[in-house]
Write an enzyme that holds these catalytic residues in place. Structure first.
Site, PDB file in Angstrom:
ATOM      1  N   SER A  69       0.876  -1.175   0.000  1.00 30.82           N
ATOM      2  CA  SER A  69       0.000   0.000   0.000  1.00 30.82           C
ATOM      3  C   SER A  69       0.906   1.215   0.000  1.00 30.82           C
ATOM      4  O   SER A  69       2.087   1.130   0.353  1.00 30.82           O
ATOM      5  CB  SER A  69      -0.840   0.003   1.273  1.00 30.82           C
ATOM      6  OG  SER A  69      -1.427   1.267   1.496  1.00 30.82           O
ATOM      7  N   TYR A 122      -2.124  -1.323  10.351  1.00 27.74           N
ATOM      8  CA  TYR A 122      -2.055  -1.443   8.884  1.00 27.74           C
ATOM      9  C   TYR A 122      -0.727  -0.882   8.377  1.00 27.74           C
ATOM     10  O   TYR A 122      -0.021  -1.529   7.585  1.00 27.74           O
ATOM     11  CB  TYR A 122      -3.232  -0.671   8.283  1.00 27.74           C
ATOM     12  CG  TYR A 122      -3.444  -0.839   6.798  1.00 27.74           C
ATOM     13  CD1 TYR A 122      -4.283  -1.837   6.296  1.00 27.74           C
ATOM     14  CD2 TYR A 122      -2.838   0.019   5.893  1.00 27.74           C
ATOM     15  CE1 TYR A 122      -4.498  -1.967   4.935  1.00 27.74           C
ATOM     16  CE2 TYR A 122      -3.046  -0.108   4.537  1.00 27.74           C
ATOM     17  CZ  TYR A 122      -3.875  -1.096   4.051  1.00 27.74           C
ATOM     18  OH  TYR A 122      -4.086  -1.222   2.695  1.00 27.74           O
TER      19      TYR A 122
HETATM   20  P1  NAD Z   1     -11.278  -6.213  -0.067  1.00 25.07           P
HETATM   21  O1  NAD Z   1     -11.854  -6.046   1.277  1.00 25.07           O
HETATM   22  O2  NAD Z   1     -12.102  -5.899  -1.258  1.00 25.07           O
HETATM   23  O3  NAD Z   1     -10.691  -7.679  -0.246  1.00 25.07           O
HETATM   24  C1  NAD Z   1      -9.939  -8.298   0.762  1.00 25.07           C
HETATM   25  C2  NAD Z   1     -10.123  -9.789   0.632  1.00 25.07           C
HETATM   26  O4  NAD Z   1      -9.376 -10.425   1.689  1.00 25.07           O
HETATM   27  C3  NAD Z   1     -11.585 -10.228   0.782  1.00 25.07           C
HETATM   28  O5  NAD Z   1     -11.916 -11.116  -0.250  1.00 25.07           O
HETATM   29  C4  NAD Z   1     -11.615 -10.894   2.145  1.00 25.07           C
HETATM   30  O6  NAD Z   1     -12.603 -11.907   2.246  1.00 25.07           O
HETATM   31  C5  NAD Z   1     -10.203 -11.455   2.232  1.00 25.07           C
HETATM   32  N1  NAD Z   1      -9.815 -11.751   3.608  1.00 25.07           N
HETATM   33  C6  NAD Z   1      -9.966 -10.935   4.683  1.00 25.07           C
HETATM   34  N2  NAD Z   1      -9.580 -11.577   5.791  1.00 25.07           N
HETATM   35  C7  NAD Z   1      -9.165 -12.818   5.414  1.00 25.07           C
HETATM   36  C8  NAD Z   1      -8.667 -13.943   6.110  1.00 25.07           C
HETATM   37  N3  NAD Z   1      -8.521 -13.929   7.444  1.00 25.07           N
HETATM   38  N4  NAD Z   1      -8.330 -15.050   5.413  1.00 25.07           N
HETATM   39  C9  NAD Z   1      -8.510 -15.077   4.074  1.00 25.07           C
HETATM   40  N5  NAD Z   1      -8.991 -14.049   3.358  1.00 25.07           N
HETATM   41  C10 NAD Z   1      -9.314 -12.927   4.025  1.00 25.07           C
HETATM   42  O7  NAD Z   1      -9.947  -5.327  -0.064  1.00 25.07           O
HETATM   43  P2  NAD Z   1      -9.024  -4.763  -1.230  1.00 25.07           P
HETATM   44  O8  NAD Z   1      -9.172  -3.300  -1.175  1.00 25.07           O
HETATM   45  O9  NAD Z   1      -9.200  -5.480  -2.501  1.00 25.07           O
HETATM   46  O10 NAD Z   1      -7.597  -5.090  -0.591  1.00 25.07           O
HETATM   47  C11 NAD Z   1      -6.739  -6.076  -1.086  1.00 25.07           C
HETATM   48  C12 NAD Z   1      -5.320  -5.729  -0.653  1.00 25.07           C
HETATM   49  O11 NAD Z   1      -4.954  -4.466  -1.213  1.00 25.07           O
HETATM   50  C13 NAD Z   1      -5.153  -5.602   0.852  1.00 25.07           C
HETATM   51  O12 NAD Z   1      -3.923  -6.159   1.249  1.00 25.07           O
HETATM   52  C14 NAD Z   1      -5.137  -4.105   1.081  1.00 25.07           C
HETATM   53  O13 NAD Z   1      -4.422  -3.740   2.215  1.00 25.07           O
HETATM   54  C15 NAD Z   1      -4.438  -3.653  -0.203  1.00 25.07           C
HETATM   55  N6  NAD Z   1      -4.689  -2.260  -0.523  1.00 25.07           N
HETATM   56  C16 NAD Z   1      -5.956  -1.812  -0.744  1.00 25.07           C
HETATM   57  C17 NAD Z   1      -6.160  -0.469  -1.022  1.00 25.07           C
HETATM   58  C18 NAD Z   1      -7.507   0.093  -1.259  1.00 25.07           C
HETATM   59  O14 NAD Z   1      -7.622   1.325  -1.302  1.00 25.07           O
HETATM   60  N7  NAD Z   1      -8.557  -0.698  -1.439  1.00 25.07           N
HETATM   61  C19 NAD Z   1      -5.073   0.418  -1.087  1.00 25.07           C
HETATM   62  C20 NAD Z   1      -3.797  -0.089  -0.854  1.00 25.07           C
HETATM   63  C21 NAD Z   1      -3.622  -1.429  -0.580  1.00 25.07           C
END
Ligand code: NAD
Length: 257
Positions: free
Chosen positions: A139, A152
């Site tokens: 991130s 985080y």
């Molecule tokens: P999201 O919430 O859409 O997806 C996250 C996924 O992780 C979900 O499918 C959820 O079911 C799964 N998950 C959560 N806990 C779990 C567990 N204990 N075991 C197995 N699976 C689990 O989120 P996203 O925004 O797509 O995020 C994905 C990655 O991208 C994350 O690592 C997040 O930190 C990173 N990220 C997201 C953003 C953003 O703005 N959305 C920005 C930077 C980084």
């Protein structure tokens, strides 16, 4: 796409595939003909994976044994793992003073320990094949901090350290390791955060988007999951063979200040 000179399709294990960035990565990998094991604790991931032609393994990755079992499952089904995408993540917004210890622990388990255990478990397969790609979805919070996100920010900074170490250890074995660092992507993780931040900062949700999330962005919009998935596809490709130990910002210009 095939593995090296033979015609075997690449095998990818992707975590956190029931929504957002992970679901988009699965879709893009399947379109490239990869064999994909999608891993998530949410059973909704089963249909999302099968609609794309991916296999699904339900696992709570905060459990160390579940991480090891997920890799065993990929090897049982496909005989190898060429690409690991550590993507599963959660967020909890709260000041340090009131940050719940169990949330801190859950974030560390899922976003730091699970990527380590998965990397460790896929390593022998990648080493034997002389080819591997470890792609960690970090991130922009791997490089900068924001108030309310102690766990985080700490986990994501740590993930960069692990990425660099894996890159150094994998260099002679054909294994690359890189991190992808997005700013705010339009996914459920961010949608939930908007509500939490609105409460914390006593703002309405539109103000949170404009005054907090996009304040430092040169491009004033949220990122689409597919934009992140396409960067992941590049890092997973043969073309990225000389790219390792790097961290790629996809951040709307946020950190250009
Ligand atoms: P999201 O919430 O859409 O997806 C996250 C996924 O992780 C979900 O499918 C959820 O079911 C799964 N998950 C959560 N806990 C779990 C567990 N204990 N075991 C197995 N699976 C689990 O989120 P996203 O925004 O797509 O995020 C994905 C990655 O991208 C994350 O690592 C997040 O930190 C990173 N990220 C997201 C953003 C953003 O703005 N959305 C920005 C930077 C980084």
């Amino acid at each position: 796409m095939s593995s090296g000179t033979d015609t075997t399709p690449r095998v990818a294990l992707v975590t956190g595939t029931s929504s957002g960035i992970g679901a988009s990565v699965v879709e893009h990998f399947c379109k490239q003909g990869f064999q994909v094991l999608a891993v998530d604790f949410n059973e909704a991931g089963e249909k999302i994976a099968s609609d794309q032609g991916a296999a699904f393994y339900q696992a709570d990755l905060t459990d160390p044994q579940a991480c090891k079992n997920a890799v065993k499952e990929a090897i049982k089904r496909f005989g190898r793992v060429d690409i690991l995408v550590n993507n599963a993540g959660i967020q909890h917004v709260s000041n340090i003073e009131s940050f719940p210890e169990e949330k801190w622990q859950a974030i560390m388990n899922l976003m730091l320990t699970a990527p380590f255990l998965l990397t460790q478990a896929v390593w022998p397969s990648m080493r034997e094949n002389g080819w591997g790609r470890i792609i960690n979805i970090a991130s922009i919070h791997a490089h900068v901090a924001s108030p309310g996100k102690a766990a985080y920010v700490t986990a994501k900074h740590g993930l960069i350290g692990m990425t660099k170490t894996a890159a150094l250890e994998g260099g002679e074995q054909g294994i690359t390791a890189n991190a992808v660092c997005p700013a705010y992507v339009q996914t459920p993780l961010v949608e939930n955060q908007i509500a939490d931040q609105a409460k914390m900062h006593k703002m309405d949700e539109q103000e949170v988007i404009e005054k907090i999330m996009l304040k430092d962005a040169a491009i004033k919009r949220l990122i689409e999951p597919a934009e992140v998935a396409q960067l992941v596809c590049y890092l997973a490709s043969d073309a990225a063979g000389s790219v390792t130990g790097s961290s790629f910002n996809i951040d709307l210009g946020w950190t250009a200040h």
